[in-house]
Design a protein around this motif. Structure first.
Motif, mmCIF file in Angstrom:
data_model
loop_
_atom_site.group_PDB
_atom_site.id
_atom_site.type_symbol
_atom_site.label_atom_id
_atom_site.label_comp_id
_atom_site.label_asym_id
_atom_site.label_seq_id
_atom_site.Cartn_x
_atom_site.Cartn_y
_atom_site.Cartn_z
ATOM 1 N N ASP A 307 0.793 -1.223 0.000
ATOM 2 C CA ASP A 307 0.000 0.000 0.000
ATOM 3 C C ASP A 307 0.828 1.276 0.000
ATOM 4 O O ASP A 307 0.278 2.385 0.086
ATOM 5 N N ASP A 308 2.165 1.166 -0.091
ATOM 6 C CA ASP A 308 3.006 2.358 -0.226
ATOM 7 C C ASP A 308 3.659 2.415 -1.608
ATOM 8 O O ASP A 308 4.760 2.952 -1.767
ATOM 9 N N VAL A 309 2.973 1.867 -2.593
ATOM 10 C CA VAL A 309 3.518 1.766 -3.952
ATOM 11 C C VAL A 309 2.607 2.504 -4.931
ATOM 12 O O VAL A 309 1.370 2.425 -4.837
ATOM 13 N N TRP A 310 3.234 3.216 -5.855
ATOM 14 C CA TRP A 310 2.521 3.798 -6.999
ATOM 15 C C TRP A 310 2.523 2.766 -8.115
ATOM 16 O O TRP A 310 3.577 2.211 -8.470
ATOM 17 N N THR A 435 5.965 0.529 -11.487
ATOM 18 C CA THR A 435 5.731 0.722 -10.051
ATOM 19 C C THR A 435 6.860 1.561 -9.471
ATOM 20 O O THR A 435 7.994 1.537 -9.962
ATOM 21 N N VAL A 436 6.540 2.297 -8.411
ATOM 22 C CA VAL A 436 7.540 3.037 -7.631
ATOM 23 C C VAL A 436 7.212 2.814 -6.158
ATOM 24 O O VAL A 436 6.067 2.997 -5.734
ATOM 25 N N HIS A 437 8.227 2.428 -5.391
ATOM 26 C CA HIS A 437 8.042 2.084 -3.986
ATOM 27 C C HIS A 437 8.194 3.316 -3.092
ATOM 28 O O HIS A 437 8.818 4.302 -3.462
ATOM 29 N N GLN A 438 7.651 3.224 -1.884
ATOM 30 C CA GLN A 438 7.750 4.239 -0.833
ATOM 31 C C GLN A 438 7.213 5.591 -1.298
ATOM 32 O O GLN A 438 7.885 6.615 -1.214
ATOM 33 N N VAL A 439 5.978 5.591 -1.769
ATOM 34 C CA VAL A 439 5.306 6.813 -2.191
ATOM 35 C C VAL A 439 4.236 7.138 -1.144
ATOM 36 O O VAL A 439 3.363 6.324 -0.870
ATOM 37 N N THR A 440 4.307 8.321 -0.587
ATOM 38 C CA THR A 440 3.369 8.725 0.461
ATOM 39 C C THR A 440 2.023 9.134 -0.133
ATOM 40 O O THR A 440 1.939 9.455 -1.326
ATOM 41 N N PRO A 441 0.964 9.153 0.689
ATOM 42 C CA PRO A 441 -0.341 9.585 0.184
ATOM 43 C C PRO A 441 -0.321 10.987 -0.416
ATOM 44 O O PRO A 441 -0.998 11.250 -1.410
#
Length: 459
Positions: A307-310, A435-441
């Motif tokens: 859930d922290d992935v774009w 995909t890109v990891h560690q993306v904040t809301p």
């Protein structure tokens, strides 16, 4: 003479009185100082005793530390949203979506304030057990007692110098094996099932992609942000792309109540009765594979992500539409994949693996759990072979172990970015980014709302 004697006696009396007064004051001060330091020591002892009881409680209950803290310490921040759950403001013309959206618009479900008195919310009796080797933990008890303080299936056996071979690996017979006979059965019950997520009308055909998102209970605001951004392509699970959030169980009754109410609105959560913790992500992933293969067999492809992935859904669909990739994924997986990766033996690392839990020098080929894609056939095969592959706490490595046993291959794709990338918001929408990891809301919202030209997206 008598006057002199009287004056002398008076002076001596005064001196004696002053001496006694000083001694009395000194004694009082010493008593006060002693009492002060005694109170400090008593407070320290109580603090240490409290800390010991906290640690003992965490170990005895067999709960994930973060979730335990949520229950007893940080209840005021466990639900990072206020007011009511709001449906996505994005509208579509699809009839099925409009009907579901209108139904959601009529719902007014308020989230109870976490500062309310404990008696205001009825405790939920959960029939939950955490399946642990040789014993179980009853989460309904106030303080569950176990025969061991080990929460997970990682063996914590003492190794002496006589049990180490020349190559440094343990020769203890209790070390993890590469295969077994029905040693890792996924015997858990559904708390939330949502078996109708993948229902389709007769004229709409199969589902092209099912996206399984691992999450934790307190991340309601993050889940809502995903629904409003890149998960909006699923059109509230009425499109050819569907999604589901994966959860384990918690003993925090308030968090569980929030999840149940959230699911009453969105109907996109699947939950089972294993303890939800970082080291139980393997249970969560296998639950997702089990659910996908039994409740969503009409999906062509399955994606597992966090859930922290774009996720760039349009670019991902383009990748899956190619005939070569379609054929490859029938017996393979693609993502950010690694080869010949050695286990991390540093005990301070988040990804630490002991010689007992994983004695081999290298992991099998595996794709990062931040995002990988395969076919529904591979997902089903991995689920059915998992009982014969001993448990390992790193879920992406475990999937790699199952894939190796089945003879499946893995193909790395640079579009799956397992590391964090700080780039211009339009770069996330480029065709070659998947995909890109560690993306904040907050970053997700910026990526989704700020316009980008077609040239910027295609370059």
């Amino acid at each position: 003479m008598q006057g002199k004697d009287f004056s002398s006696r008076t002076c001596k009396g005064r001196l004696k009185f002053r001496t006694m007064l000083k001694s009395f004051i000194t004694a009082v001060i010493l008593v006060l100082v002693t009492l002060f330091y005694s109170s400090i020591r008593l407070s320290t002892v109580k603090t240490v005793s409290k800390i010991k009881s906290v640690v003992t409680d965490v170990l005895n209950r067999g709960l994930d530390v973060n979730h335990w803290l949520d229950e007893y310490v940080t209840n005021s921040t466990v639900f990072q949203t206020s007011g009511s759950f709001e449906p996505s403001p994005i509208s579509y013309s699809a009839t099925g979506f409009d009907e579901k959206q209108n139904a959601r618009d009529k719902l007014e479900v308020s989230v109870p304030q976490t500062s309310m008195a404990p008696g205001k919310l009825e405790p939920i009796q959960l029939n939950v057990t955490a399946h642990i080797k040789l014993f179980t933990v009853d989460l309904n008890s106030k303080r569950a007692k176990t025969k061991s303080t080990e929460l997970l299936r990682i063996e914590s056996l003492k190794i002496n110098k006589h049990s180490i071979a020349k190559d440094g690996l343990p020769i203890n017979t209790n070390v993890r094996k590469n295969e077994c006979d029905n040693c890792f059965n996924h015997y858990f019950d559904y708390v939330i099932q949502n078996e109708h997520i993948c229902d389709t009308a007769e004229n709409r055909g199969k589902i092209d992609l099912l996206i399984c998102v691992t999450t934790i209970h307190k991340n309601a605001f993050i889940r809502q942000t995903l629904r409003r951004t890149w998960l909006s392509y699923t059109k509230n699970n009425t499109a050819n792309v569907r999604h589901v959030f994966l959860l384990g169980q918690t003993a925090n009754y308030r968090l569980q109540e929030f999840v149940m109410r959230e699911n009453e609105i969105y109907h996109d959560i699947v939950q089972e009765t294993f303890i939800d913790s970082y080291h139980n992500l393997t249970y969560k992933t296998i639950m997702g594979f089990k659910w996908a293969s039994t409740k969503c067999p009409n999906a062509k492809f399955v994606m597992k992500t966090d859930d922290d992935v774009w996720v760039n859904v349009p670019s991902l669909m383009k990748l899956l539409s190619g005939s070569d990739m379609t054929k490859y994924l029938q017996t393979g997986l693609t993502g950010s994949c690694s080869q010949n990766e050695p286990p991390i033996r540093d005990k301070t690392s988040k990804w630490y693996a002991s010689l007992i839990s994983y004695p081999d020098k290298f992991y099998p080929d595996f794709c990062s759990g931040t995002g990988y894609v395969t076919s529904i056939n591979v997902v089903s095969d991995i689920y059915h072979v998992s009982p014969h592959v001993p448990f390992f706490h790193l879920e992406d490595v475990y999937v790699g172990l199952c894939a190796r046993k089945l003879g499946f291959s893995l193909k790395s794709n640079e579009g799956f970015r397992a590391e964090r990338h700080k780039t211009y918001h339009c770069d996330y929408k480029m065709d070659h980014v998947l995909t890109v990891h560690q993306v904040t809301p907050s970053v997700l919202t910026v990526i989704w709302t700020k316009p980008c030209s077609k040239v910027a997206v295609q370059r």
